[in-house]
Design a protein around this motif. Structure first.
Motif, mmCIF file in Angstrom:
data_model
loop_
_atom_site.group_PDB
_atom_site.id
_atom_site.type_symbol
_atom_site.label_atom_id
_atom_site.label_comp_id
_atom_site.label_asym_id
_atom_site.label_seq_id
_atom_site.Cartn_x
_atom_site.Cartn_y
_atom_site.Cartn_z
ATOM 1 N N HIS A 112 0.575 -1.157 -0.035
ATOM 2 C CA HIS A 112 0.257 -0.073 -0.123
ATOM 3 C C HIS A 112 1.041 1.700 0.095
ATOM 4 C CE1 HIS A 112 -4.424 0.985 -0.191
ATOM 5 N NE2 HIS A 112 -3.809 2.157 0.714
ATOM 6 N N ASP A 113 1.990 1.210 1.029
ATOM 7 C CA ASP A 113 2.959 2.346 1.282
ATOM 8 C C ASP A 113 3.360 2.675 0.238
ATOM 9 O OD1 ASP A 113 2.363 3.326 3.461
ATOM 10 O OD2 ASP A 113 3.999 1.858 4.175
ATOM 11 N N VAL A 114 3.581 1.766 -1.247
ATOM 12 C CA VAL A 114 4.291 2.240 -2.230
ATOM 13 C C VAL A 114 3.639 2.885 -3.479
ATOM 14 C CG1 VAL A 114 5.076 0.719 -5.021
ATOM 15 C CG2 VAL A 114 5.587 -0.703 -2.397
ATOM 16 N N VAL A 115 2.156 2.256 -3.512
ATOM 17 C CA VAL A 115 1.336 2.585 -4.945
ATOM 18 C C VAL A 115 0.922 4.343 -3.870
ATOM 19 C CG1 VAL A 115 0.717 0.192 -5.438
ATOM 20 C CG2 VAL A 115 -0.383 1.238 -3.493
ATOM 21 N N SER A 116 0.180 4.387 -3.169
ATOM 22 C CA SER A 116 0.638 5.578 -2.711
ATOM 23 C C SER A 116 1.478 6.726 -2.418
ATOM 24 C CB SER A 116 -0.673 5.528 -1.495
ATOM 25 O OG SER A 116 0.373 4.850 -0.039
ATOM 26 N N HIS A 117 2.388 6.461 -2.124
ATOM 27 C CA HIS A 117 3.165 7.050 -1.560
ATOM 28 C C HIS A 117 3.881 7.447 -3.939
ATOM 29 C CE1 HIS A 117 6.733 9.365 -0.132
ATOM 30 N NE2 HIS A 117 6.734 8.380 -0.934
ATOM 31 N N PRO A 123 0.642 4.467 -13.849
ATOM 32 C CA PRO A 123 -0.213 4.395 -14.850
ATOM 33 C C PRO A 123 -1.291 3.886 -13.661
ATOM 34 C CG PRO A 123 1.589 3.151 -15.315
ATOM 35 C CD PRO A 123 1.928 3.031 -14.256
ATOM 36 N N VAL A 124 -2.500 4.542 -13.915
ATOM 37 C CA VAL A 124 -3.411 4.158 -13.278
ATOM 38 C C VAL A 124 -3.757 2.768 -13.637
ATOM 39 C CG1 VAL A 124 -6.471 4.251 -12.960
ATOM 40 C CG2 VAL A 124 -4.347 6.905 -13.603
ATOM 41 N N GLY A 125 -3.952 2.160 -12.644
ATOM 42 C CA GLY A 125 -4.266 0.754 -12.835
ATOM 43 C C GLY A 125 -3.217 0.116 -12.145
ATOM 44 N N SER A 126 -2.569 0.145 -11.981
ATOM 45 C CA SER A 126 -0.767 -0.116 -11.302
ATOM 46 C C SER A 126 -1.081 -0.803 -10.445
ATOM 47 C CB SER A 126 -0.114 0.660 -11.326
ATOM 48 O OG SER A 126 -0.094 1.184 -12.551
ATOM 49 N N VAL A 127 -0.556 -2.022 -9.912
ATOM 50 C CA VAL A 127 -0.776 -2.922 -9.028
ATOM 51 C C VAL A 127 0.628 -3.437 -8.610
ATOM 52 C CG1 VAL A 127 -0.858 -5.442 -10.231
ATOM 53 C CG2 VAL A 127 -1.510 -4.681 -8.244
ATOM 54 N N CYS A 128 1.071 -3.705 -7.023
ATOM 55 C CA CYS A 128 2.242 -3.525 -6.285
ATOM 56 C C CYS A 128 1.549 -5.023 -5.874
ATOM 57 C CB CYS A 128 2.360 -3.095 -5.150
ATOM 58 S SG CYS A 128 4.136 -3.377 -4.165
ATOM 59 N N VAL A 129 3.132 -6.350 -5.790
ATOM 60 C CA VAL A 129 2.111 -7.497 -4.886
ATOM 61 C C VAL A 129 3.600 -8.215 -4.994
ATOM 62 C CG1 VAL A 129 1.919 -10.192 -5.811
ATOM 63 C CG2 VAL A 129 0.247 -8.238 -7.184
ATOM 64 N N SER A 130 3.859 -9.051 -2.884
ATOM 65 C CA SER A 130 5.000 -8.875 -2.173
ATOM 66 C C SER A 130 4.109 -10.523 -1.673
ATOM 67 C CB SER A 130 5.096 -7.755 -1.513
ATOM 68 O OG SER A 130 5.910 -8.190 -0.421
ATOM 69 N N ASP A 131 5.567 -10.712 -2.090
ATOM 70 C CA ASP A 131 5.126 -11.987 -0.920
ATOM 71 C C ASP A 131 5.517 -12.139 0.240
ATOM 72 O OD1 ASP A 131 5.541 -13.680 -3.467
ATOM 73 O OD2 ASP A 131 7.397 -14.249 -3.446
ATOM 74 N N ILE A 132 6.114 -11.182 0.892
ATOM 75 C CA ILE A 132 6.539 -11.152 2.403
ATOM 76 C C ILE A 132 5.805 -9.583 2.905
ATOM 77 C CG2 ILE A 132 7.920 -11.251 4.348
ATOM 78 C CD1 ILE A 132 8.558 -14.080 3.542
#
Length: 355
Positions: A112-117, A123-132
């Motif tokens: 959440h910090d990655v996309v909000s910051h 680009p709108v609709g970008s997603v960030c995924v993490s294993d941990i």
């Protein structure tokens, strides 16, 4: 402006990533993180190259060193079997906007910090995924470490009408439940009935398996909404997970993959989001009410009469236009129910307002 909240989903067990692709990602170094950038098409891959070249992606904590990699640079490296597979995700994805630009990390403080910051850089609709995640965010500002097997992601949405921003959490919750059904149907698996607990939790067989976090900021007449999702797919602690329930139903079944679920989620969400913007939440209400836990539920509300708290029972009928619970009293008066803000459980300490 915070719109919704994600409650704690997973345990505090210490974990180490099984895949390290750079010195900065090794040994669980909390002062650094590595982000892999991946696109669905050449357009998104060009964005990945630009972001890496300009090195603009940062974390709120200025002391954390961020290293950026292109997914093409990772092709020859061996990944752990339980690592998120960007290629499988992209090959499963069929959307026009959402999910087409991916940021993946084996270990990250908070998606959440990655996309909000970095909202304005992405680009709108970008997603960030993490294993941990080792600093997962929640309503009470708890910090915890999420183990592997949990599907954790955050993505960006833009909205113009602030009156409906609080309702986006319901669209997201519905898309998650429908995505699980979709993947089960496609793989010929038994039906897994994930339910919605208002306002933003996901339950399976009476146990919590997921939750939603939505936050927003207002800039240049647009609401920048950051949406976070946590779903226990293959981690059976601290409650249960989708694959544990699936194996109980059918021990010989193939297991659900996080990449397939998130791809199905964006397919469902994109469709639901367009309906939501064009026709309002009314267009999704019937499906939502079939999926949530509360139709006809009797709940206790608190009324303050002459400095004394009086408890009364009302019956939940649905949602109001503002996204709160709609209920009817034994006197047939309609009420809008609000949490009192003092309890971790939204259904404790409800207060009512006549409508």
């Amino acid at each position: 402006m915070q719109v919704a909240n994600l409650l704690r989903l997973v345990s505090l067990r210490p974990c180490r990533p099984s895949f390290s692709f750079a010195a900065t990602a090794m040994d669980g170094d909390l002062d650094s993180c590595s982000l892999v950038l991946c696109g669905k098409s050449s357009v998104e891959n060009d964005t990945a190259k630009r972001l890496k070249k300009e090195n603009v992606l940062k974390l709120p904590d200025d002391t954390t060193k961020v290293s950026l990699f292109l997914d093409s640079e990772m092709k020859n490296l061996v990944r752990g079997d339980d690592s998120f597979n960007p290629s499988l995700f992209m090959n499963s994805l069929s959307t026009a906007r959402f999910g087409r630009f991916l940021i993946w990390s084996p270990r990250l403080s908070s998606t959440h910090d990655v996309v909000s910051h970095n909202f304005s850089e992405l680009p709108v609709g970008s997603v960030c995924v993490s294993d941990i995640q080792f600093k997962g965010r929640g309503r009470t500002k708890n910090v915890w470490e999420s183990p592997k097997g949990c599907l954790m992601y955050s993505f960006t949405v833009e909205m113009e009408d602030g009156r409906i921003v609080p309702l986006i959490q319901y669209v997201v919750s519905l898309a998650v439940t429908e995505a699980v059904k979709h993947v089960c149907d496609n793989k010929g698996l038994p039906y897994i009935d994930v339910k919605i607990k208002w306002p933003n939790d996901l339950y399976l067989n009476g146990l919590k398996v997921g939750g939603i976090l939505c936050t927003s900021t207002y800039r240049s007449s647009i609401f920048h909404v950051s949406v976070g999702v946590g779903l226990n797919v293959d981690n059976d602690q601290p409650t249960t997970c989708l694959n544990a329930v699936l194996k109980d139903i059918s021990p010989a079944s193939v297991l659900l993959k996080r990449e397939e679920i998130i791809a199905a989620f964006f397919h469902k969400f994109e469709k639901f989001f367009d309906l939501f913007i064009d026709q309002g939440f009314k267009s999704l209400e019937e499906l939502y009410y079939r999926t949530w836990l509360h139709s006809g539920q009797r709940v206790i509300v608190e009324d303050k009469i002459e400095d004394q708290v009086v408890h009364n029972v009302v019956t939940i009928q649905g949602l109001t236009s503002s996204g709160y619970l709609l209920a009817i009293g034994d006197d047939y008066q309609m009420y809008e129910l609000h949490p009192d803000g003092n309890s971790f459980d939204f259904f404790k300490g409800l207060v009512r307002r006549k409508i």
